[in-house]
Write a protein that holds these residues in place. Structure first.
Motif, PDB file in Angstrom:
ATOM      1  N   ARG B   9       0.973  -1.220  -0.018  1.00 57.24           N
ATOM      2  CA  ARG B   9      -0.056  -0.021  -0.019  1.00 57.24           C
ATOM      3  C   ARG B   9       0.882   1.396  -0.033  1.00 57.24           C
ATOM      4  NH1 ARG B   9      -4.454   0.297   4.005  1.00 57.24           N
ATOM      5  NH2 ARG B   9      -4.561   2.390   3.627  1.00 57.24           N
ATOM      6  N   GLY B 229      -9.167   7.534  10.215  1.00 54.73           N
ATOM      7  CA  GLY B 229     -10.282   6.879  10.175  1.00 54.73           C
ATOM      8  C   GLY B 229     -11.326   7.660   9.911  1.00 54.73           C
ATOM      9  N   ILE B 475      -8.537   7.270   3.727  1.00 57.80           N
ATOM     10  CA  ILE B 475      -8.990   7.180   5.021  1.00 57.80           C
ATOM     11  C   ILE B 475      -8.518   5.960   5.864  1.00 57.80           C
ATOM     12  CG2 ILE B 475     -10.669   9.064   5.053  1.00 57.80           C
ATOM     13  CD1 ILE B 475     -12.964   6.972   4.746  1.00 57.80           C
ATOM     14  N   GLY B 476      -7.771   4.909   5.064  1.00 62.29           N
ATOM     15  CA  GLY B 476      -7.429   3.874   5.738  1.00 62.29           C
ATOM     16  C   GLY B 476      -8.139   2.400   4.757  1.00 62.29           C
ATOM     17  N   VAL B 634      -5.372  -8.233  -0.050  1.00 56.47           N
ATOM     18  CA  VAL B 634      -5.332  -7.921   1.262  1.00 56.47           C
ATOM     19  C   VAL B 634      -6.161  -6.921   1.813  1.00 56.47           C
ATOM     20  CG1 VAL B 634      -3.602  -7.098   2.876  1.00 56.47           C
ATOM     21  CG2 VAL B 634      -2.777  -8.978   1.420  1.00 56.47           C
ATOM     22  N   ALA B 637      -9.877  -7.936   2.066  1.00 62.50           N
ATOM     23  CA  ALA B 637     -10.045  -8.749   3.306  1.00 62.50           C
ATOM     24  C   ALA B 637     -10.002  -8.084   4.664  1.00 62.50           C
ATOM     25  CB  ALA B 637      -9.181  -9.871   3.256  1.00 62.50           C
ATOM     26  N   GLY B 638      -9.130  -6.958   4.527  1.00 59.80           N
ATOM     27  CA  GLY B 638      -9.106  -6.128   5.683  1.00 59.80           C
ATOM     28  C   GLY B 638     -10.376  -5.257   5.891  1.00 59.80           C
ATOM     29  N   GLN B 639     -10.832  -4.800   4.781  1.00 58.40           N
ATOM     30  CA  GLN B 639     -12.157  -4.022   4.768  1.00 58.40           C
ATOM     31  C   GLN B 639     -13.388  -4.921   5.443  1.00 58.40           C
ATOM     32  OE1 GLN B 639     -13.433  -0.621   3.818  1.00 58.40           O
ATOM     33  NE2 GLN B 639     -11.283  -0.744   4.291  1.00 58.40           N
ATOM     34  N   GLU B 641     -12.819  -7.808   7.619  1.00 61.54           N
ATOM     35  CA  GLU B 641     -12.343  -8.168   8.915  1.00 61.54           C
ATOM     36  C   GLU B 641     -12.647  -6.697   9.779  1.00 61.54           C
ATOM     37  OE1 GLU B 641      -8.311  -9.191   8.468  1.00 61.54           O
ATOM     38  OE2 GLU B 641      -8.924 -11.200   7.621  1.00 61.54           O
ATOM     39  N   GLY B 642     -12.295  -5.653   9.354  1.00 59.48           N
ATOM     40  CA  GLY B 642     -12.672  -4.442  10.120  1.00 59.48           C
ATOM     41  C   GLY B 642     -14.022  -4.237  10.325  1.00 59.48           C
ATOM     42  N   THR B 645     -15.779  -6.611  12.941  1.00 60.84           N
ATOM     43  CA  THR B 645     -15.343  -6.274  14.221  1.00 60.84           C
ATOM     44  C   THR B 645     -15.966  -5.000  14.689  1.00 60.84           C
ATOM     45  OG1 THR B 645     -13.056  -7.138  13.735  1.00 60.84           O
ATOM     46  CG2 THR B 645     -13.445  -5.521  15.593  1.00 60.84           C
ATOM     47  N   GLN B 646     -16.172  -4.062  13.937  1.00 56.67           N
ATOM     48  CA  GLN B 646     -17.369  -3.165  14.277  1.00 56.67           C
ATOM     49  C   GLN B 646     -18.584  -3.506  14.393  1.00 56.67           C
ATOM     50  OE1 GLN B 646     -16.906   0.011  11.071  1.00 56.67           O
ATOM     51  NE2 GLN B 646     -15.039   0.697  11.986  1.00 56.67           N
ATOM     52  N   VAL B 679     -11.974 -10.271  19.278  1.00 53.77           N
ATOM     53  CA  VAL B 679     -12.167 -10.561  18.003  1.00 53.77           C
ATOM     54  C   VAL B 679     -12.106 -11.985  17.729  1.00 53.77           C
ATOM     55  CG1 VAL B 679     -12.054  -8.466  16.791  1.00 53.77           C
ATOM     56  CG2 VAL B 679     -10.163  -9.879  17.056  1.00 53.77           C
ATOM     57  N   PRO B 681     -11.734 -15.689  15.372  1.00 51.73           N
ATOM     58  CA  PRO B 681     -11.107 -15.934  14.195  1.00 51.73           C
ATOM     59  C   PRO B 681     -12.242 -15.581  12.982  1.00 51.73           C
ATOM     60  CG  PRO B 681     -10.990 -17.825  15.466  1.00 51.73           C
ATOM     61  CD  PRO B 681     -11.845 -16.978  16.031  1.00 51.73           C
ATOM     62  N   ILE B 682     -11.910 -14.855  12.091  1.00 51.32           N
ATOM     63  CA  ILE B 682     -12.833 -14.246  11.122  1.00 51.32           C
ATOM     64  C   ILE B 682     -12.675 -14.975   9.657  1.00 51.32           C
ATOM     65  CG2 ILE B 682     -13.897 -12.345   9.876  1.00 51.32           C
ATOM     66  CD1 ILE B 682     -12.840 -10.545  12.333  1.00 51.32           C
TER      67      ILE B 682
END
Lengths: 162, 742
Positions: B9, B229, B475-476, B634, B637-639, B641-642, B645-646, B679, B681-682
């Motif tokens: 990134r 964020g 914004i991340g 990556v 998947a990060g979007q 998982e995040g 979690t929210q 959290v 395992p996702i």
């Protein structure tokens, strides 16, 4: 705060000797950011909950928003800027980027500091130990999963380097 | 090719070394600090302001609404929100006046010494009180926005139905809790206003400043700094802070920095709208949906701000991923005397989809069907018509996605095992599995994209470096990286040869706000189009051969840029959004193609519930979704998982506690979000089905993961405990009450 008299504080920040004329209750984070311009240390909450301002003080991990100047006298402070020179942790920072452990980045310096502290004590942590070590650092973007992966990967690499 | 590969990134290195510059990291010569003096009451008339204490008041800059050159509004959809309260306050903590001084300690003292006397007026603090007009606080009826979406005719169905199921569902507010609080720096000079700050939407801020300061567009410049964020929380509120900082700068003649501390940010800025959804559903004897009557109510807070559009998205998603011939959705956003609610990832859809997916499990139970069987009988398919009359042109493979998600969780075996386990009266920890099926419309609702008519530019230097110019912000989520990937592939050059400009309204065109899961799908497509246009310019002007070998293409491209620029001047290509022909939308009737496309998902959760403490914990989570095509595995998947979690926080932990309209747990100590210890395992699973109008077939994914997490978890908890659940957040005390009511 402004009612009390200023005191003189001497300490080392990132191996640089520093001296401040400041109020006893001035926060360490303000000395680091405003006086020394090490802006990599971030303020997320100002009450020790988010961990974005994590730094090492005499080798211990602290929230710099909770440490008053009066406690800093004589201390050795390492911030995110201070670990860049230590090559052995660049593999950790690289892993944070490669594995998606960084999104908006505001928690990242604190997260890296917490990990540096962990790996200094325990070079091969289990996932449970990693979770515990960074439980004081809130990340709102990643869901932590990729941070765990980054740290686990970095441990393998760091281990191989040692 | 860089698309579909996990390239590094763009902003990674600066962020991981602490070098990235956020607004609070910037300092300007002579810069001073600004703070806000706020209302202590929920509603009232301002009587008198006095400046007390032994303070150097003549050295402190004081600004009120009277100092504004333009109208006293923060321009949004409606211009109903005051920039600074003048005569009336409408919610607790509404800003009344501003102070600035170089010494932050003194400034804080001064803030406490401004005495604002307010005669309180009756205030309202619930959707019910607003709807019943206990007091009218906004317009003539407290209704910020209302509309009805109708398909077919629900009226004749209630008597014919084999089963009618009703339910009422409630969701609480949720704080975005980006870790970087809101902040702005403004510098005003005769040349105009420049602001730097944390934001999602530079041109929203730009517009608000033009209105409040009565300036032409070229005299306002907005620069986004690295943003820690947003999640919707930096969509509209930064306009307010920018106006405040600019006003103090105008008055003091110095650059002014306003950084909210956490408590101020949580109490004063926008949060997710609380909601009430009421369902009445008619079912045929073979378990098919006959009619859905849905009432969807949002608490909008004291001003309209984003509520009309949040209401739209929430209502349009209220019937979910199901086919039903007769639907009526009655939607209202209501005013209350609390700080305005605003955008938060999902934008109304997490509220209405929570209600629907809880209700679907309730219907299944009453109909004697399994949750998966009942849903499968009613899934939307290609050719089906949605509540707004949109004919689906894509085939969402919901049965396939559901099978994938449930198998990945081991759902069927676990459900059988846990049913046995839970029957044992000695088992203190009950176990459950549950899931949700949902969709999310990508891009702006209805004619939003057409009206925005977003523009992107791509330019090149003589050295063959390419720069993407867009107001869409990093914004991340990885916007910078994805734009560079898309431009690089369109041109056939290296990812490392592409830069993405920092959003600055003097430099970048208006590619629209960074919202609505539109950045990759809509703006990314424009990046691709502009990049292809740039290559075409080089080919058609004879500087680049149309057929070139791929080996040394970078060199050829560099030479072509150099020779073109030498001969013809700047090399820049623009692309503007053109609405695909299939999208037709009628704003007045809420009829037509609400979205160009949808993403589809099935989320499944496994939970444990401790019957001693009433704590629910997520042990495992599967997020399976169809997102068109994945551009960066990556980041994508990060979007997810995040977002998951929210969503876990939304479901189980995050409670905004209000007292007379004021948030009283406005600290990270008592507003609880998931930590690394919370959290599960996702498992993230992507199914792909390319969307013709997205870059490389991609659809928007940013908001999707928030939509279905809470109902998946609560359906699992309902299974574990045998309790009907209707409300989030499901705090231990909420669960205890629900279980003792059964």
């Amino acid at each position: 705060m402004s009612n009390s008299a200023k005191i003189t504080i001497s300490c080392r920040i990132n191996q640089r000797p520093c001296s401040f004329e400041t109020y006893p209750m001035t926060r360490l984070i303000d000395l680091i950011r405003d006086d020394e311009h090490f802006t990599g240390t971030k303020e997320g909450c100002g009450e020790g909950e988010c961990g974005a301002c994590s730094v090492l003080m005499n080798g211990e991990l602290v929230n710099s928003c909770l440490v008053p100047a009066v406690q800093v006298n004589g201390a050795d402070i390492i911030t995110i800027e201070g670990i860049i020179r230590e090559n052995k942790f660049s593999a950790l920072q690289e892993a944070f980027v490669d594995f998606g452990g960084v999104q908006c980045g505001i928690c990242t310096p604190g997260m890296v500091m917490a990990t540096v502290y962990l790996l200094g004590k325990n070079p091969n942590p289990t996932e449970a130990e990693i979770r515990e070590a960074i439980a004081g650092n809130i990340c709102r973007c990643t869901g932590y999963t990729k941070i765990f992966e980054a740290i686990q990967h970095a441990c393998g690499k760091l281990g191989a380097l040692q | 090719m860089t698309v579909k590969r996990p390239v590094i990134r763009k902003d990674g290195k600066d962020k991981v070394t602490g070098r990235a510059q956020y607004v609070d990291d910037l300092c300007f010569p002579n810069m001073i600090y600004g703070v806000s003096v706020r209302s202590s009451v929920a509603r009232g008339k301002i009587q008198k302001i006095t400046y007390e204490g032994d303070l150097p008041w003549k050295d402190i800059t004081v600004a009120t609404s009277h100092d504004l050159p333009g109208p006293n509004v923060v321009a949004h959809i409606l211009q109903d929100q005051q920039c600074l309260a003048t005569e009336n306050v409408q919610h607790p903590d509404e800003a009344i006046l501003l102070l600035a001084h170089p010494d932050r300690q003194l400034l804080e003292e001064a803030r406490r010494k401004v005495r604002v006397e307010i005669d309180p007026l009756p205030s309202i603090h619930s959707i019910e009180d607003s709807l019943n007009q206990k007091t009218v606080i906004w317009g003539k009826d407290n209704i910020l926005k209302s509309f009805v979406i109708e398909k077919g005719n629900i009226a004749p169905l209630w008597n014919e139905a084999a089963l009618v199921v009703q339910g009422e569902y409630r969701t609480g507010a949720q704080e975005q809790l980006y870790i970087e609080p809101n902040g702005m720096i403004a510098s005003v000079s005769p040349a105009g206003i420049t602001v730097w700050g944390s934001m999602q939407c530079p041109y929203y801020v730009h517009h608000a400043l033009m209105v409040a300061f009565n300036l032409p567009k070229e005299k306002v410049r907005v620069i986004q700094t690295e943003t820690g964020g947003g999640f919707g929380g930096k969509e509209d509120y930064p306009s307010m802070i920018a106006c405040h900082a600019a006003l103090l700068s105008l008055k003091s003649g110095k650059p002014v920095k306003i950084i909210y501390d956490r408590a101020e940010d949580m109490a004063c800025t926008t949060k997710r709208h609380p909601s009430i959804t009421r369902h009445k559903t008619a079912l045929s004897k073979d378990g098919k949906l006959l009619a859905m009557d849905i009432e969807f109510l949002l608490d909008g807070g004291a001003y309209a701000t984003m509520s009309p559009v949040v209401l739209s998205r929430g209502a349009i998603h209220a019937a979910g991923a199901y086919n039903c011939p007769n639907i009526r959705i009655t939607a209202k956003a209501l005013a209350t005397n609390t700080a305005p609610y605003g955008a938060f990832r999902g934008f109304g859809a997490p509220q209405s989809l929570f209600a629907l997916e809880m209700h679907m499990d309730r219907i299944a139970l009453q109909a004697g069907l399994t949750p998966e069987e009942f849903r499968a009988r009613n899934f939307l398919q290609e050719g089906h018509v949605t509540a707004t009359g949109q004919t689906l042109r894509e085939n969402p493979d919901l049965p396939g996605l559901m099978g994938t998600a449930l198998n990945a969780l081991g759902y069927h075996a676990k459900r059988a095992n846990y049913a046995d386990h839970n029957r044992n009266p000695n088992s203190r920890i009950k176990k459950g599995v549950g899931f949700s099926v949902f969709l999310h419309g990508a891009g702006f609702t209805g004619s939003g994209e057409k009206n925005l008519a977003s523009v992107v530019a791509v330019e090149a230097t003589p050295f063959g470096r390419v720069r993407v110019l867009a107001s869409s912000t990093e914004i991340g989520q990885g916007a910078r990286t994805v734009f560079a990937q898309l431009a690089a592939d369109a041109l056939g050059i290296d990812y490392d040869q592409v830069d993405v400009a920092q959003p600055d309204t003097h430099i970048v065109p208006n590619s629209g706000p960074t919202v609505a899961s539109r950045t990759t799908m809509i703006v990314g497509k424009l990046v691709e189009t502009a990049a292809i246009g740039l290559k075409e310019i080089l080919i058609q002007s004879g500087h680049l051969k149309s057929e070139c070998s791929t080996e040394d293409f970078s060199d050829q491209f560099r030479n072509a840029c150099a020779s073109y620029i030498k001969a013809a001047g700047p090399l820049k290509s623009f692309a503007q959004y053109q609405q695909p022909g299939h999208i037709q939308w009628d704003d007045t009737k809420y009829q037509g193609d609400a979205y160009g496309t949808f993403t589809w998902a099935v989320y499944a959760a496994e939970v444990s519930v401790d019957l001693t403490t009433y704590e629910a914990r997520v042990d495992n989570f599967v997020a399976a979704q169809e997102v068109g095509k994945v551009i960066h595995p990556v980041l994508a998947a990060g979007q997810i998982e995040g977002g998951v979690t929210q969503g876990i926080g939304y479901a189980l932990y995050e409670e905004v506690r209000l007292e007379n309209g004021r948030m009283i747990n406005n600290r990270m100590t008592n507003y609880i979000v998931p930590t690394a210890q919370d959290v599960p395992p996702i498992q993230v699973i992507f199914a792909e089905n390319p969307y013709a109008h997205g870059p490389h077939g991609a659809k928007g994914i940013g908001e999707l993961p928030l939509d279905g997490v809470a109902p998946a978890i609560l359906n699992a908890v309902a299974f574990a405990t045998g309790t009907t659940l209707t409300e989030i957040p499901l705090l231990p005390e909420t669960l205890m009450r629900a279980m003792s009511n059964e």
